[in-house]
Design an enzyme around this catalytic site. Structure first.
Site, PDB file in Angstrom:
ATOM      1  N   ASP A  51     -27.240 -15.923 -21.122  1.00 23.04           N
ATOM      2  CA  ASP A  51     -28.088 -15.371 -21.713  1.00 23.04           C
ATOM      3  C   ASP A  51     -27.427 -14.350 -22.632  1.00 23.04           C
ATOM      4  O   ASP A  51     -28.359 -13.597 -22.723  1.00 23.04           O
ATOM      5  CB  ASP A  51     -28.347 -14.406 -20.300  1.00 23.04           C
ATOM      6  N   SER A  52     -25.906 -14.334 -23.258  1.00 21.23           N
ATOM      7  CA  SER A  52     -25.141 -14.506 -23.990  1.00 21.23           C
ATOM      8  C   SER A  52     -25.742 -14.761 -25.371  1.00 21.23           C
ATOM      9  O   SER A  52     -25.159 -14.007 -26.444  1.00 21.23           O
ATOM     10  CB  SER A  52     -23.754 -15.342 -23.355  1.00 21.23           C
ATOM     11  N   ASP A  90     -28.997 -19.532 -17.057  1.00 25.03           N
ATOM     12  CA  ASP A  90     -29.176 -18.149 -16.724  1.00 25.03           C
ATOM     13  C   ASP A  90     -30.436 -17.966 -16.236  1.00 25.03           C
ATOM     14  O   ASP A  90     -31.923 -18.413 -17.236  1.00 25.03           O
ATOM     15  CB  ASP A  90     -28.162 -17.632 -17.790  1.00 25.03           C
ATOM     16  N   LYS A 120     -28.231 -20.237 -13.320  1.00 23.64           N
ATOM     17  CA  LYS A 120     -27.574 -19.652 -12.390  1.00 23.64           C
ATOM     18  C   LYS A 120     -27.584 -18.108 -12.496  1.00 23.64           C
ATOM     19  O   LYS A 120     -28.903 -17.425 -13.191  1.00 23.64           O
ATOM     20  CB  LYS A 120     -25.525 -19.270 -13.437  1.00 23.64           C
ATOM     21  N   GLU A 122     -27.105 -13.817 -11.476  1.00 22.77           N
ATOM     22  CA  GLU A 122     -26.362 -12.629 -11.049  1.00 22.77           C
ATOM     23  C   GLU A 122     -26.381 -12.452 -10.034  1.00 22.77           C
ATOM     24  O   GLU A 122     -27.155 -11.749  -9.396  1.00 22.77           O
ATOM     25  CB  GLU A 122     -25.679 -11.617 -12.605  1.00 22.77           C
ATOM     26  N   GLU A 189     -16.068 -12.733 -13.112  1.00 25.56           N
ATOM     27  CA  GLU A 189     -16.693 -12.470 -14.625  1.00 25.56           C
ATOM     28  C   GLU A 189     -15.427 -11.125 -14.732  1.00 25.56           C
ATOM     29  O   GLU A 189     -15.522 -10.146 -14.203  1.00 25.56           O
ATOM     30  CB  GLU A 189     -17.259 -11.950 -15.303  1.00 25.56           C
TER      31      GLU A 189
END
Ligand code: KIV
Length: 271
Positions: A51-52, A90, A120, A122, A189
């Site tokens: 999602d970056s 993501d 993925k 978070e 991270e």
């Protein structure tokens, strides 16, 4: 020749095998067809449609604005380019935090509409129910702990996480919970290297770090950072393998100059 090149298709089993045999896992982000094809040809193990993309592709300050539809667009483009690596996508902010049904629906949309191999998301304990539900539907899940950019507004900074004992203990507990829930791997991270080492040693699943030190089972970088396309982002963990910002800028200036000077196209470059 390194062992991984012999693998026709990288899967969760391949990554597990790499951890067991001490072969480090290479992972990069990718968001489009052309770059993904180059990375796959270079034998990258995992591509993350991160999602970056919200930052490096769309120019947003945070990862929060990117939508599920936009992630699906990026992931479909990446999938069309690859033949060997594993592609993880993501789940974007707002597509899974509501409840486990919403999380499952988002994961299913990604798998169905892109052909990706895993998702993925978070977080730890707070998203555990969603993770279990997604995995029980047959979708492999990669966890993500430490600095979790989707929670930037809760923490307020992108500084190193889990430096204090209590936060480190919570991270270790969450890492075990994610493994027990069935995650096939975990991204850590921006945490101290000693903590990254401890988690990688305690978990059986592969632990992939970004700013988590040298002792984890693999490394991931954002492609724009690794290639030196971004120039104002220089955390200690980043190694730039190219300086593409300067090279692209110089090439562009050269092209502009040639056009203005009527040197492009020349006799051979026309019909
Ligand atoms: O979105 C992303 O690029 C990521 C990596 C930083 C791991 O989650």
């Amino acid at each position: 020749m390194s062992i991984h090149k012999e693998v026709k298709r990288v899967t969760a089993h391949t990554l597990q095998w790499m951890k067991q045999h001490g072969e480090k896992i290479s992972m990069l982000t990718a968001y489009d067809y052309s770059m993904a094809g180059i990375f796959d040809d270079a034998n990258i193990d995992v591509l993350l449609v991160g999602d970056s993309a919200s930052n490096v592709m769309a120019g947003n300050e945070t990862t929060l604005p990117i939508t599920l539809d936009q992630m699906i667009y990026h992931a479909s483009s990446v999938i069309r380019a690859i033949s060997r690596c594993m592609v993880v996508v993501d789940l974007p902010f707002g597509s899974y935090q509501g409840n486990s049904k919403e999380a499952l629906n988002s994961a299913i949309r990604i798998m169905k509409e892109t052909g990706a191999h895993a998702i993925k998301l978070e977080g730890g304990e707070e998203v555990l129910e969603s993770i279990k539900r997604i995995i029980s539907a047959g979708v492999p899940v990669m966890g993500h702990l430490g600095l979790t950019p989707q929670s930037i507004n809760k923490f307020g900074t992108y500084s190193v996480r889990a430096k204090e004992e209590a936060e480190a203990a919570a991270l270790i507990k969450n890492a075990h919970l994610l493994e027990e829930a069935g995650c096939f791997s975990l991204v850590l991270e921006k945490i101290p290297a000693t903590l990254g080492k401890q988690v990688a040693e305690e978990l059986k699943i592969p632990v992939i770090g970004i700013g988590a030190g040298m002792h984890v089972d693999g490394q991931v970088l954002v492609m724009h950072d690794m290639l030196g396309i971004t120039k104002d982002f220089s955390p200690r963990f980043l190694r730039r393998y190219l300086n593409l910002y300067e090279q692209i800028k110089e090439a562009t200036e050269h092209y502009i100059a040639d056009v203005k000077a009527k040197e492009f196209p020349n006799e051979q470059e026309q019909y």
